[in-house]
Design a protein around this motif. Structure first.
Motif, PDB file in Angstrom:
ATOM      1  N   ASP A   1      -1.532  -0.936  -4.056  1.00 57.89           N
ATOM      2  CA  ASP A   1      -2.726  -0.145  -3.752  1.00 57.89           C
ATOM      3  C   ASP A   1      -2.255   1.274  -3.488  1.00 57.89           C
TER       4      ASP A   1
ATOM      5  N   LYS B   1      -2.670   1.502   7.540  1.00 58.41           N
ATOM      6  CA  LYS B   1      -2.463   0.377   6.620  1.00 58.41           C
ATOM      7  C   LYS B   1      -1.385   0.636   5.581  1.00 58.41           C
TER       8      LYS B   1
ATOM      9  N   ASP C   1     -10.900  -2.061  -1.256  1.00 58.77           N
ATOM     10  CA  ASP C   1     -11.719  -1.366  -0.255  1.00 58.77           C
ATOM     11  C   ASP C   1     -12.992  -0.833  -0.883  1.00 58.77           C
ATOM     12  N   ASP C   2     -14.103  -1.428  -0.504  1.00 57.46           N
ATOM     13  CA  ASP C   2     -15.358  -1.091  -1.173  1.00 57.46           C
ATOM     14  C   ASP C   2     -15.924   0.271  -0.788  1.00 57.46           C
TER      15      ASP C   2
ATOM     16  N   ARG D   1       0.855  -1.203   0.000  1.00 54.86           N
ATOM     17  CA  ARG D   1       0.000   0.000   0.000  1.00 54.86           C
ATOM     18  C   ARG D   1       0.880   1.238   0.000  1.00 54.86           C
TER      19      ARG D   1
ATOM     20  N   ASP E   1      -8.428   3.622   9.528  1.00 58.92           N
ATOM     21  CA  ASP E   1      -8.850   2.940   8.300  1.00 58.92           C
ATOM     22  C   ASP E   1      -7.900   3.163   7.130  1.00 58.92           C
ATOM     23  N   HIS E   2      -7.157   4.250   7.152  1.00 57.21           N
ATOM     24  CA  HIS E   2      -6.301   4.546   5.995  1.00 57.21           C
ATOM     25  C   HIS E   2      -4.828   4.578   6.374  1.00 57.21           C
TER      26      HIS E   2
ATOM     27  N   GLU F   1      -8.519   5.737  -4.045  1.00 58.80           N
ATOM     28  CA  GLU F   1      -7.604   4.600  -4.094  1.00 58.80           C
ATOM     29  C   GLU F   1      -7.669   3.902  -5.447  1.00 58.80           C
TER      30      GLU F   1
END
Ligand SMILES: Nc1nc2c(ncn2[C@@H]2O[C@H](COP(=O)(O)OP(=O)(O)O)[C@@H](O)[C@H]2O)c(=O)[nH]1
Ligand SMILES: [Mg+2]
Length: 471
Positions: free
Chosen positions: A136, A274, A80-81, A31, A270-271, A111
């Motif tokens: 990603d 990662k 990531d939906d 990522r 959440d971001h 993303e």
């Protein structure tokens, strides 16, 4: 448009079928976070990086590409939906279409997943077949990293510090006048809270335009779908002690805490938490043009942004990361195509100096860092022009305003970055012995050879540092 090789297209077709199967095997995911303050060049960087990874003719500095080991590159649905997809096609279309223009300014995080099929190098090359590495790429505003500092601050402390900072700023006068008329201990009335928050948000966006970089809370500038919600309807007030129940003070304090727990923390969880590799883009030339105060402000903002990459500074973040960390951080001065290449080393020295203090202080807990200057999309060519008997190294491009080609001599950056950062730190109003011109070039129309991505400066070197070791 950018052309892709036939082989790539074939494999892209096959890949969409094989997708669900490949998920079952172990395929490394890297990522890569791309951040920077507004207008630092994130959208252009990602668009051009992806285009140049899909068509690698201009990526000799990416070793795996140079060795011909990247067999295919293709875009895939991201994992990531709930995160908007980076609108690669629209942005690249803007940059490389028949009437090239810079992409629309983007507002939030997005993303994109790019997958590379790579043949191993060295000893393993004969033994192993190709592997797939997923990249990603996550675009998020640097302003959101500045919000980390809020986690350690009470509403009262934040209010005091913010109001202090605003006193000397002309663009804050409307907000300050409104805040001065406000009685924080009086009963909360929503219209009053809203006009305070609106005036504060207006101040923040004016401050950003004027070249102040300490424009937090970050989401006030980029509200996205939170616009108008209570977490964004607060403002600093001259408060003392604990506010009475149902007072404006209490309600503002509650919303400030909600902003921290429902906006700031989820972003880090959440971001940010990662991310494996990070590039921090800096429009250093833009700040230099605006003047010493903008440079000093940017230096401080950089130090604050970089604070997020030093686990230990914030207890909550340290717990969240649990020892996981970003292992490579690249600091890149963008838009280097505004300068003749003879000045690039000086620009790099400035970005190194801007980030040095923060880097020295903690070495980012072992993360590898590097600094370079780049242009994600080169909009100029170089030429030497003589002027009053001197040869001036210029750049030529199409002016954004007039659409006409012109050559520019932007001024000479000092050899010693201290000559810029020193006066900036000492509060100088203008640069004494130099003048740095503002230039705005439009992207040039391109005729791309098949297999080549859009022209750039050192994007391949940036890619090598960020992902090269994993290919
Ligand atoms: N000349 C030149 N200008 C650039 C480059 N990258 C960005 N820009 C300029 O900077 C502006 C902001 O870029 P953008 O990628 O939208 O910034 P973001 O807000 O960080 O996503 C663009 O509209 C361009 O005017 C570059 O490589 N070369
Ligand atoms: Mg953007």
């Amino acid at each position: 448009m950018v052309f892709s090789s036939l082989a790539d297209n074939l494999i892209r077709g096959v890949e969409s079928v094989g997708d669900s199967i490949s998920e079952a095997f172990f395929e490394p995911v890297l990522r890569v976070g791309v951040t920077g303050l507004a207008r630092s060049g994130k959208t252009v960087f990602i668009s051009s990086l992806v285009a140049n990874l899909l068509d690698r003719g201009r990526m000799p500095g990416l070793v795996a590409a140079q060795e011909g080991r990247i067999e295919a590159a293709y875009l895939q649905p991201q994992p990531d939906d709930t995160v908007p997809r980076f609108d690669y096609e629209a942005h690249l279309g803007a940059l490389t279409g028949p009437t090239p223009h810079w992409p629309e300014s983007t507002r939030a995080t997005s993303e994109l997943r790019l997958s590379l099929r790579v043949r191993p190098s060295g000893l393993l090359s004969g033994l192993q077949g190709p592997r797939t590495v997923h990249l990603d790429i996550v675009d998020y505003p640097g302003e959101w990293l500045l919000d980390l500092a809020l986690l350690d601050k009470s509403y009262e402390d934040w209010s005091r510090e913010t109001l202090d900072r605003l006193q000397s700023r002309a663009c804050a006068s409307d907000f300050l006048a409104l805040a001065a008329k406000t009685e924080p201990a009086a009963a909360h009335a929503e219209p009053e809270a809203q006009s305070l928050a609106r005036a504060f948000a207006d101040y923040l966006s004016d401050a950003q335009i004027e070249g102040f970089y300490d424009c937090t809370p970050g989401r006030f500038l980029l509200p996205g779908d939170l616009a108008g919600s209570p977490v964004l309807t607060f403002a600093p007030l001259a408060v003392q002690g604990v506010g009475p129940r149902r007072s404006l003070h209490r309600e503002m304090q509650r919303r400030y805490e909600a902003y921290k727990s429902q906006v700031v923390k989820p972003f880090f969880r959440d971001h940010f938490a990662k991310i494996d590799r990070q590039v921090v883009l800096v429009d250093a030339l833009g700040a230099i043009h605006k003047g010493p105060q903008a440079v000093e402000d940017m230096r401080r903002a950089m130090a604050d942004i970089l604070g997020a990459f030093r686990p230990g500074r914030n207890a909550w973040l340290t717990r969240l990361l649990l020892g996981k960390r970003i292992d490579r951080i690249l600091f890149a001065a963008t838009k280097a195509d505004h300068l003749h290449h003879t000045q690039h080393a000086r620009l790099t020295a400035i970005i190194e100096a801007l980030t040095r203090e923060a880097r020295d202080r903690a070495q980012f807990a072992g993360a590898d860092t590097s600094a370079l200057s780049l242009a994600a999309l080169r909009a100029t060519t170089e030429e030497i022009r003589s002027h009053n008997g001197r040869d001036l190294p210029c750049v030529r491009g199409i002016l954004q305003e007039t659409g006409k080609p012109a050559a520019f001599y932007p001024g000479e950056l000092p050899q010693d970055p201290g000559h810029l950062l020193g006066p900036a730190r000492d509060g100088a109003d203008t640069w004494l012995d130099a003048d740095f011109q503002a230039m705005s070039f439009a992207p040039s129309p391109l005729t791309l050879v098949p297999g080549d991505g859009p022209p750039h400066i050192r994007l391949d070197r940036a890619a090598q540092f960020l992902i090269g070791d994993r290919l």
